[in-house]
Structure formats: C-alpha cells, structure tokens
Design a protein around this motif. Structure first.
Motif, PDB file in Angstrom:
ATOM      1  N   ASN A  38       9.103  -5.426   4.023  1.00 45.34           N
ATOM      2  CA  ASN A  38       8.863  -5.893   2.657  1.00 45.34           C
ATOM      3  C   ASN A  38       9.317  -7.331   2.497  1.00 45.34           C
ATOM      4  O   ASN A  38      10.369  -7.710   3.007  1.00 45.34           O
ATOM      5  CB  ASN A  38       9.653  -4.978   1.696  1.00 45.34           C
ATOM      6  CG  ASN A  38       9.168  -5.097   0.276  1.00 45.34           C
ATOM      7  OD1 ASN A  38       9.222  -6.182  -0.303  1.00 45.34           O
ATOM      8  ND2 ASN A  38       8.679  -4.021  -0.266  1.00 45.34           N
ATOM      9  N   SER A 158       8.089   4.819  -2.072  1.00 43.72           N
ATOM     10  CA  SER A 158       9.479   4.609  -2.464  1.00 43.72           C
ATOM     11  C   SER A 158      10.279   5.905  -2.346  1.00 43.72           C
ATOM     12  O   SER A 158       9.793   6.975  -2.726  1.00 43.72           O
ATOM     13  CB  SER A 158       9.507   4.111  -3.902  1.00 43.72           C
ATOM     14  OG  SER A 158      10.786   4.265  -4.422  1.00 43.72           O
TER      15      SER A 158
ATOM     16  N   HIS B 194       0.315  -6.682  -6.114  1.00 44.55           N
ATOM     17  CA  HIS B 194      -0.319  -5.473  -5.576  1.00 44.55           C
ATOM     18  C   HIS B 194      -1.102  -4.704  -6.632  1.00 44.55           C
ATOM     19  O   HIS B 194      -2.074  -4.026  -6.292  1.00 44.55           O
ATOM     20  CB  HIS B 194       0.709  -4.608  -4.843  1.00 44.55           C
ATOM     21  CG  HIS B 194       0.968  -5.167  -3.474  1.00 44.55           C
ATOM     22  ND1 HIS B 194       0.116  -4.962  -2.423  1.00 44.55           N
ATOM     23  CD2 HIS B 194       1.928  -6.003  -3.021  1.00 44.55           C
ATOM     24  CE1 HIS B 194       0.554  -5.623  -1.364  1.00 44.55           C
ATOM     25  NE2 HIS B 194       1.655  -6.261  -1.705  1.00 44.55           N
ATOM     26  N   ASP B 243      -2.167   1.777   0.083  1.00 43.35           N
ATOM     27  CA  ASP B 243      -1.120   0.918   0.643  1.00 43.35           C
ATOM     28  C   ASP B 243      -0.551  -0.015  -0.419  1.00 43.35           C
ATOM     29  O   ASP B 243       0.661  -0.241  -0.497  1.00 43.35           O
ATOM     30  CB  ASP B 243      -1.683   0.066   1.796  1.00 43.35           C
ATOM     31  CG  ASP B 243      -1.649   0.807   3.119  1.00 43.35           C
ATOM     32  OD1 ASP B 243      -0.988   1.851   3.187  1.00 43.35           O
ATOM     33  OD2 ASP B 243      -2.296   0.347   4.079  1.00 43.35           O
ATOM     34  N   SER B 244      -1.445  -0.567  -1.233  1.00 43.06           N
ATOM     35  CA  SER B 244      -0.990  -1.488  -2.284  1.00 43.06           C
ATOM     36  C   SER B 244      -0.052  -0.781  -3.256  1.00 43.06           C
ATOM     37  O   SER B 244       0.961  -1.328  -3.671  1.00 43.06           O
ATOM     38  CB  SER B 244      -2.187  -2.053  -3.065  1.00 43.06           C
ATOM     39  OG  SER B 244      -2.480  -3.335  -2.586  1.00 43.06           O
ATOM     40  N   ARG B 246       1.748   1.809  -2.602  1.00 42.82           N
ATOM     41  CA  ARG B 246       3.007   2.123  -1.912  1.00 42.82           C
ATOM     42  C   ARG B 246       3.936   0.903  -1.911  1.00 42.82           C
ATOM     43  O   ARG B 246       5.132   1.023  -2.171  1.00 42.82           O
ATOM     44  CB  ARG B 246       2.726   2.575  -0.470  1.00 42.82           C
ATOM     45  CG  ARG B 246       2.413   4.044  -0.359  1.00 42.82           C
ATOM     46  CD  ARG B 246       2.431   4.492   1.090  1.00 42.82           C
ATOM     47  NE  ARG B 246       1.208   4.137   1.764  1.00 42.82           N
ATOM     48  CZ  ARG B 246       0.162   4.965   1.883  1.00 42.82           C
ATOM     49  NH1 ARG B 246       0.223   6.165   1.382  1.00 42.82           N
ATOM     50  NH2 ARG B 246      -0.927   4.589   2.509  1.00 42.82           N
ATOM     51  N   VAL B 247       3.364  -0.272  -1.620  1.00 40.52           N
ATOM     52  CA  VAL B 247       4.191  -1.488  -1.631  1.00 40.52           C
ATOM     53  C   VAL B 247       4.716  -1.733  -3.044  1.00 40.52           C
ATOM     54  O   VAL B 247       5.892  -2.069  -3.232  1.00 40.52           O
ATOM     55  CB  VAL B 247       3.386  -2.729  -1.141  1.00 40.52           C
ATOM     56  CG1 VAL B 247       4.250  -3.971  -1.195  1.00 40.52           C
ATOM     57  CG2 VAL B 247       2.889  -2.518   0.267  1.00 40.52           C
ATOM     58  N   SER B 249       5.308   0.477  -5.365  1.00 39.85           N
ATOM     59  CA  SER B 249       6.336   1.469  -5.687  1.00 39.85           C
ATOM     60  C   SER B 249       7.676   1.123  -5.028  1.00 39.85           C
ATOM     61  O   SER B 249       8.735   1.193  -5.649  1.00 39.85           O
ATOM     62  CB  SER B 249       5.839   2.836  -5.217  1.00 39.85           C
ATOM     63  OG  SER B 249       6.741   3.829  -5.530  1.00 39.85           O
ATOM     64  N   ARG B 250       7.597   0.727  -3.755  1.00 43.42           N
ATOM     65  CA  ARG B 250       8.833   0.388  -3.035  1.00 43.42           C
ATOM     66  C   ARG B 250       9.476  -0.879  -3.606  1.00 43.42           C
ATOM     67  O   ARG B 250      10.692  -0.998  -3.675  1.00 43.42           O
ATOM     68  CB  ARG B 250       8.542   0.207  -1.545  1.00 43.42           C
ATOM     69  CG  ARG B 250       8.512   1.534  -0.820  1.00 43.42           C
ATOM     70  CD  ARG B 250       8.499   1.340   0.651  1.00 43.42           C
ATOM     71  NE  ARG B 250       7.254   0.708   1.078  1.00 43.42           N
ATOM     72  CZ  ARG B 250       7.059   0.200   2.276  1.00 43.42           C
ATOM     73  NH1 ARG B 250       8.015   0.212   3.160  1.00 43.42           N
ATOM     74  NH2 ARG B 250       5.905  -0.321   2.604  1.00 43.42           N
ATOM     75  N   THR B 251       8.641  -1.838  -4.007  1.00 41.10           N
ATOM     76  CA  THR B 251       9.185  -3.080  -4.560  1.00 41.10           C
ATOM     77  C   THR B 251       9.805  -2.823  -5.928  1.00 41.10           C
ATOM     78  O   THR B 251      10.901  -3.304  -6.222  1.00 41.10           O
ATOM     79  CB  THR B 251       8.070  -4.138  -4.686  1.00 41.10           C
ATOM     80  OG1 THR B 251       7.436  -4.267  -3.426  1.00 41.10           O
ATOM     81  CG2 THR B 251       8.617  -5.481  -5.115  1.00 41.10           C
TER      82      THR B 251
END
Lengths: 196, 296
Positions: A38, A158, B194, B243-244, B246-247, B249-251
């Motif tokens: 990330n 997440s 994203h 994928d977008s 997921r990024v 959500s993680r961010t």
C-alpha cells in the motif's frame, strides 16, 4: 503523547487481559505486512508505532513487564539496480523508480523486474496492469515467497471491516459445521467405548 | 458518477441504515436549497457516498432532525452536515454540467437537440455550485486530460483501462482530499482515487454494448479488441474492479479508531459488499434495462 488507553481503545479501568486483547487485535490489524503493497505503508507503520508505545506506556504505568515491539520493513536483495529501485519505492519516489526500472533492456527483464514494475503500478493505483506484472513474476519464479505473498495480499481486504472476509470470520469462528463435526467425533468415541 | 456506489442495506445495522437514509435525505434537501430544485431529481447514491466519506474524513458531526419530505408525504429523519453536503452537492452541480457538455459533443440527432434545452439549467447548477466554494479546476483539468486520452485511444488504440481510469480517479481524489492536510489528505486522496477508478471502469463496463455499437471510446473494448472478447474476460474485469474496493477498504481502515463509528460501518459496507454487488448487477445486465447481456 496522547492518552495510551485511548490509542488502544480501552478504558483506564480495563484489566490487563483486556488491554492485551485490544493490543493484539490492533497489532493484527495494522501489521506492516498487511500494508506492504500500500502507498500508505508508512502510515500503517506509524500507527503500529503508536500502538506499541501506548502498550509500553500502560505496562510501565502498571509497573508490569515489558511490552512487545514489532515492525517490519519491506525490502529484499537483488541486483544493485533493483536494490536502488526498491529503495526509491520505499522512499515513495515512484516515478524515479519507474524511470530507472524502464532503463533495463527487455532481454534482461527478470521475474524481479516484473515484480518491481507491478509494485510501482499498484502503488500508483493502476491495479489491472499491476496484476499482469505480478502474475508474470510469479509464473517466471513460482517458488519466490515474496512475489507469492504480494499476490495473495492483493486478494485480501481490510482486516478491520466487519463486512470483509476476515471481518466476518471475527464474528464467530464456530459455525454449524464445526459443531456437527465435533458431535460426530464425540459420537465415534462413545460408540468405541461401549464396544470395548 | 451514475449511482453505482451504494450499500447492501439488508446487511446494515438498523441504526446505520437510518443514518444513511438521513444523509441521503439531508443531501437532497441541501442541494435543492443551494444547487437548484431540479438537482433533487438528479441526485444519486454516488454523491450520498461522497457526503458520508467527506463527513467521516473531516470528522464533521452529523446532526439529525425530523422534517417533512414533500415527495414522500411523511416526516422522516434528515441529516444536517453542511460542510460535507456543500462539497457533495457542489461537485454534483459542476459534474452534471460537464457531463451534459460531454453528451452534447458525443450525441447526434434528437437526443442532442433535447439535451440542448437542458443546458441553461445545468449552467445555473454550475453557477450555484461555484457559490458553494467548490474548486472547478479540480474537475476541469482531469476531464481535459480524459478528453485528450479518449481522442488518442480512438486514433491509436493504445490506452489501457488503468490509464483511462487514472484521469477520473485523480478528479475524485482531488474532491475527497480537498481542504485536508498531512496523513488525512493522503488517506483521502487514496480512497478518492480508487472510488473514482471503480466508478469510471464500472461505467465503461455498463456501456460496453452501447459503445461497441456506436464506436464511442471504451477502455475495455480497446484492451480486449471486441465486444465478445471483452465479455469473455468478465472475470478479469470483475477482479480489477473489486481490487479497487479492496485497496479502498484497506486504506480507509488506516484512519479508523479502535471502535468503528456508524459512518465507518456504512463505508465498509459500501466498499466490501456494495462494490461486489454493483459489479454483479452490471455483469448480469440488471443495472441497464436497455442492454440485456449474458455475462457471468
């Protein structure tokens, strides 16, 4: 420093066990491995640092034992040019890293080249092209754990979300199948016991 | 932005669902008051999500009140959150204007003739949106880049979906991070990027058949060659869209506190469930009544 109890999301009256539980949950969530791909990996590392400091602070305040520390960096060996590219990626200079990487002649583009290209594209948000490069790296060097783990991380959401795959697991690890299989095993034991 | 970003409401907590409805209602009322009354009929889920995201990123407090809705004939809960609503309603007005301009360039015949009549209304929306303090340059520059890229794609055919989506993604990244500084801005930019990428690509997927017939620019048609080839790569397209999310959500998780707020839960619902549901809806043709397609 801010209130360490607030950082861990527990009340000052919480027991040591509750604090440890909250700390472990946060460490699991913000572990650098979860954010290695990330662009905001450094932010996750900062969060991790704050969590560790808060935990240490609480441990000290309670005159307990020592707190755990944990952090990870994302870099690995390779040729000198690729090592430089890795350094640039870690420093956040993605365009410079890409320029340097593109200087490699096509005939010398190894699995690591495709992997690094994929990392740069992924960090730029070009996810589809990144996947192509990472897949190429994995097919060229199928036993490389670094490429494989990056590929797997791309498929995970997440850990924090209550709606994500991992979040839903956290609602409860015991489902109907688990109960049924446990009962079947117990039943087998009971029968064998009666026959003996 | 065309209403793809919406939550999966049966999976939401009742309180979160009520809050989301209140935000939609509040934004509708706000845009009716500040960006012409007609905007109340044009508003969509994407801007309700933008309002939720901005409220969360800026830590703005959301207050709810009971108001009577003239179109629902009953009293309902409505949110008050002026900062986030000004941003969402303002950029809605600006984007509606530029979308209409784009349509006027692309379309021919009666459709173009009809849309010309809407231009004064869209101009008024833009004027009112500017008064809300929106930065029009955040929108115009990426849209100019996108227009140049579409021209290049039509002439040379060498534009990848990622490159095409990058322009619109930069636009939404700018809107999401406007006025923020430091790490908050970094997180907002990445989240906005994203979301924009997702919206652009899912819209391209939704328009696949139409664009194949009309010859309009479509990044998936350029990537895969033809409509049937693009349809046979449905899984690959689905993966890149998810994928977008997921990024995202993680961010977004990076800014969450130890205890999730109702806004966090709404945003995670949209990112983790709503994104997948939108892709499934578009692939099954349920999103576009005109174009029934049999993709899986």
């Amino acid at each position: 420093m801010t209130d360490p109890y607030k950082v861990l999301g527990v009340s000052p009256n919480a027991s040591d066990e509750e604090i440890k539980k909250a700390y472990r949950a946060l460490v699991k969530q913000y572990h650098p491995d979860n954010y290695a791909d990330n662009p905001l990996a450094n932010l996750a590392a900062e969060k991790m640092k704050a969590i560790n400091e808060a935990y240490d602070e609480i441990q000290k305040m309670r005159a307990g034992g020592s707190g755990q520390t944990g952090s990870g960096t994302y870099s690995q060996s390779g040729s000198s040019a690729f090592a430089q590219v890795r350094q640039l990626i870690n420093a956040g200079s993605l365009s410079e890293a890409e320029t340097l990487l593109n200087r490699t002649p096509v005939s010398e583009r190894t699995a690591e080249w495709h992997f690094l290209k994929g990392v740069i594209l992924y960090r730029n948000g070009w996810v589809q092209d990144a996947r192509t490069e990472i897949d190429t790296a994995c097919s060229m060097d199928p036993y490389n754990s670094e490429y494989r783990s990056f590929q797997q991380r791309m498929n995970t959401g997440s850990t924090r979300s209550p709606y994500g795959e991992q979040g839903q697991e956290s609602f409860g690890n015991c489902d109907v199948c688990d109960v049924c299989s446990a009962l079947m095993c117990l039943n087998c034991l009971c029968r064998s016991g009666s026959r003996c | 932005m065309f209403g793809y970003i919406r939550p999966v409401r049966p999976d939401m907590l009742v309180g979160d669902d009520e809050l989301y409805s209140a935000v939609y209602c509040g934004l509708c009322r706000y845009s009716g008051r500040h960006v012409t009354h007609a905007s109340r009929f044009l508003l969509n889920y994407d801007f309700a999500f933008l309002a939720v995201l901005r409220a969360s990123l800026t830590n703005e407090e959301i207050r709810t009140e009971r108001v009577r809705c003239p179109y629902k004939f009953r009293k309902r809960s409505s949110a008050v959150c002026d900062g986030a609503f000004a941003s969402a309603a303002g950029y809605f007005g600006i984007l509606t204007y530029y979308k209409l301009l784009d349509d006027l360039n692309d379309e021919r015949g009666w459709k173009k003739f009809g849309k010309k009549f809407l231009l004064p209304l869209a101009s008024r929306m833009r004027k009112k949106a500017r008064a809300l303090g929106t930065d029009e340059k955040l929108v115009t520059k990426p849209l100019e880049d996108l227009a140049a890229l579409e021209k290049e794609g039509k002439e040379h055919g060498n534009v990848s979906p990622d490159r095409a989506a990058d322009c619109f993604a930069r636009l939404t990244a700018g809107i999401a991070s406007e006025g923020l500084t430091g790490t908050d801005a970094d997180i907002a930019r990445q989240c906005g990027y994203h979301i924009g990428r997702f919206v652009y690509l899912i819209d391209a997927l939704d328009d696949l058949e139409e664009d194949a017939k009309s010859g309009n620019f479509n990044p998936f048609l350029l990537r895969y060659g033809s409509l049937s080839d693009a349809q046979s790569h449905a899984d690959e397209i689905r993966t890149t869209l998810e994928d977008s999310m997921r990024v995202f959500s993680r961010t977004y998780a990076l800014r969450c506190g130890p205890v999730l707020t109702p806004l966090d839960r709404i945003i995670f619902n949209i990112a983790d469930l709503g994104g997948k549901a939108a892709v499934a809806r578009v692939l099954s043709g349920r999103n576009n009544r005109k174009a029934k397609r049999n993709l899986k």
